[in-house]
Design a protein around this motif. Structure first.
Motif, short mmCIF file in Angstrom:
data_model
loop_
_atom_site.label_atom_id
_atom_site.label_comp_id
_atom_site.label_asym_id
_atom_site.label_seq_id
_atom_site.Cartn_x
_atom_site.Cartn_y
_atom_site.Cartn_z
N HIS A 34 10.97 10.95 -6.80
CA HIS A 34 9.56 10.57 -6.70
C HIS A 34 8.95 11.08 -5.39
CE1 HIS A 34 5.91 8.15 -6.65
NE2 HIS A 34 6.28 7.65 -5.49
N SER A 35 9.64 10.83 -4.28
CA SER A 35 9.12 11.25 -2.98
C SER A 35 8.99 12.77 -2.91
CB SER A 35 10.03 10.76 -1.85
OG SER A 35 10.11 9.35 -1.84
N ALA A 36 10.01 13.47 -3.42
CA ALA A 36 9.98 14.93 -3.40
C ALA A 36 8.79 15.46 -4.19
CB ALA A 36 11.28 15.49 -3.94
N ALA A 37 8.52 14.87 -5.34
CA ALA A 37 7.41 15.33 -6.16
C ALA A 37 6.07 15.10 -5.47
CB ALA A 37 7.44 14.62 -7.52
N ILE A 54 0.86 -1.18 0.00
CA ILE A 54 0.00 0.00 0.00
C ILE A 54 0.90 1.23 0.00
CG2 ILE A 54 -1.86 1.24 1.17
CD1 ILE A 54 -2.39 -1.37 2.76
N GLU A 55 0.64 2.15 -0.92
CA GLU A 55 1.34 3.43 -0.93
C GLU A 55 0.30 4.53 -0.76
OE1 GLU A 55 3.60 6.25 -4.15
OE2 GLU A 55 4.34 4.20 -3.97
N ARG A 56 0.50 5.36 0.26
CA ARG A 56 -0.46 6.42 0.54
C ARG A 56 0.25 7.75 0.75
NH1 ARG A 56 -2.86 4.49 5.90
NH2 ARG A 56 -0.72 3.71 6.01
N LEU A 57 -0.35 8.80 0.23
CA LEU A 57 0.07 10.16 0.55
C LEU A 57 -0.84 10.65 1.66
CD1 LEU A 57 1.58 12.84 0.10
CD2 LEU A 57 -0.10 13.37 -1.70
N ARG A 58 -0.24 11.01 2.80
CA ARG A 58 -1.02 11.47 3.95
C ARG A 58 -0.96 12.99 3.99
NH1 ARG A 58 -0.93 7.16 7.50
NH2 ARG A 58 -3.00 7.88 8.12
N SER A 97 3.20 13.16 4.69
CA SER A 97 4.04 11.96 4.66
C SER A 97 3.66 11.08 3.48
CB SER A 97 3.92 11.16 5.96
OG SER A 97 2.65 10.54 6.07
N LEU A 98 4.64 10.29 3.05
CA LEU A 98 4.44 9.26 2.03
C LEU A 98 4.70 7.93 2.71
CD1 LEU A 98 3.92 8.51 -0.94
CD2 LEU A 98 6.39 8.71 -1.31
N ASP A 99 3.67 7.09 2.80
CA ASP A 99 3.74 5.84 3.55
C ASP A 99 3.76 4.65 2.61
OD1 ASP A 99 3.17 7.80 5.39
OD2 ASP A 99 1.65 6.66 6.47
N GLY A 110 15.99 16.45 -3.19
CA GLY A 110 17.19 16.36 -2.38
C GLY A 110 17.01 16.89 -0.97
N ALA A 111 15.83 17.47 -0.66
CA ALA A 111 15.59 17.98 0.69
C ALA A 111 15.60 16.82 1.68
CB ALA A 111 14.26 18.71 0.75
N ALA A 112 16.00 17.10 2.89
CA ALA A 112 16.01 16.07 3.92
C ALA A 112 14.58 15.78 4.37
CB ALA A 112 16.85 16.51 5.11
N VAL A 113 14.25 14.51 4.50
CA VAL A 113 12.97 14.09 5.05
C VAL A 113 13.24 13.16 6.23
CG1 VAL A 113 11.70 14.30 2.88
CG2 VAL A 113 12.80 12.13 3.45
N LEU A 114 12.29 13.08 7.13
CA LEU A 114 12.41 12.16 8.26
C LEU A 114 11.87 10.80 7.84
CD1 LEU A 114 11.34 14.25 11.40
CD2 LEU A 114 13.61 13.40 10.83
#
Length: 256
Positions: free
Chosen positions: A206-209, A143-147, A155-157, A216-220
């Motif tokens: 992909h995550s950044a978009a 499962i991929e979800r954008l929260r 968040s991207l889960d 390239g930004a830092a994410v937790l």
């Protein structure tokens, strides 16, 4: 002559040391101010004047300005003509004291909505199979979800669930219900414990978009393996939070 040469060499060293000490103090002050910025201490979201901050913390005006520059670089504050230095970014506190879904954790801070981007069975990669204690290449539900929180991407889960439970998740309302609640309902037992790892990683393209964050930004990155109360691992998640919109907090007890 030797004394003059000594003074010539020591003067630049002393100046560099003063700059270093001021930078250290600016960093320390920024840490103290950041906490107040994020917890809404400043009335109306406006910071005191630089002179007032300097007096309160016994810091020079240059040190205060450097500290504020650090917070501006983090996009937490900005200077507005005629107003002063104002708070421009709000971070939401994500508690680490209890095992909860995102909507449960942030219910006091707004509405969490889910955009289900992918939900389908996939063969379990070796690391996933090992963590979930199932044979390698056995199907799991992916499962991929954008929260979103209050409409903003948070968040991207990416979630992996064993197929005996995952097959029943396919017919559930994943857009409006936390997976944790569904797992407890379908398994007939409460969740028990979770192993977590939290680290900062650079956002891939992909995550950044998806998160609308700079490439390239830092994410937790929160990696979490959740078990049912009987100890069975039932949910493996890789959660990428926008670091500029979330802060992690918890209460720790020292073991005796």
């Amino acid at each position: 002559m030797p004394a003059e040469r000594t003074r010539e060499h020591t003067a630049p060293v002393a100046a560099a040391r003063r700059r270093r000490l001021r930078a250290d103090q600016a960093r320390q002050l920024a840490d103290l101010l950041r906490r107040q910025v994020l917890t809404g201490v400043f009335s109306g979201g406006v910071l005191p004047h630089e002179d007032a901050i300097g007096t309160d913390y016994r810091m020079s005006r240059n040190t205060v300005r450097q500290a504020l520059d650090l917070l501006r670089a983090e996009q937490l504050i900005e200077r507005q003509p005629g107003v002063g230095t104002v708070v421009v970014c709000e971070k939401y506190s994500h508690g680490l004291n209890r095992l909860q879904g995102l909507a449960e954790t942030l219910y006091e801070q707004g509405q969490v909505t889910n955009e289900v981007r992918t939900v389908c069975p996939v063969p379990a990669p070796a690391p996933v199979a090992g963590r979930l204690r199932i044979p390698q290449h056995t199907d799991v539900l992916y499962i991929e979800r954008l929260r979103r929180l209050n409409g903003l991407p948070l968040s991207l889960d990416l979630t992996y669930v064993p197929m005996d439970i995952g097959s029943r998740l396919l017919g559930c309302d994943l857009e409006n219900t936390d997976v944790f609640r569904l797992l407890e309902s379908l398994s007939g037992q409460p969740l028990g414990t979770a192993e977590i790892t939290l680290e900062a990683v650079n956002a891939d393209a992909h995550s950044a978009a998806v998160l609308q964050a700079p490439r390239g930004a830092a994410v937790l990155m929160l990696e979490r393996l959740t078990h049912l109360s009987d100890g069975r691992p039932v949910d493996l998640e890789f959660i990428r939070f926008r670091g500029d919109r979330i802060s992690m907090s918890g209460l720790l007890h020292r073991a005796r």
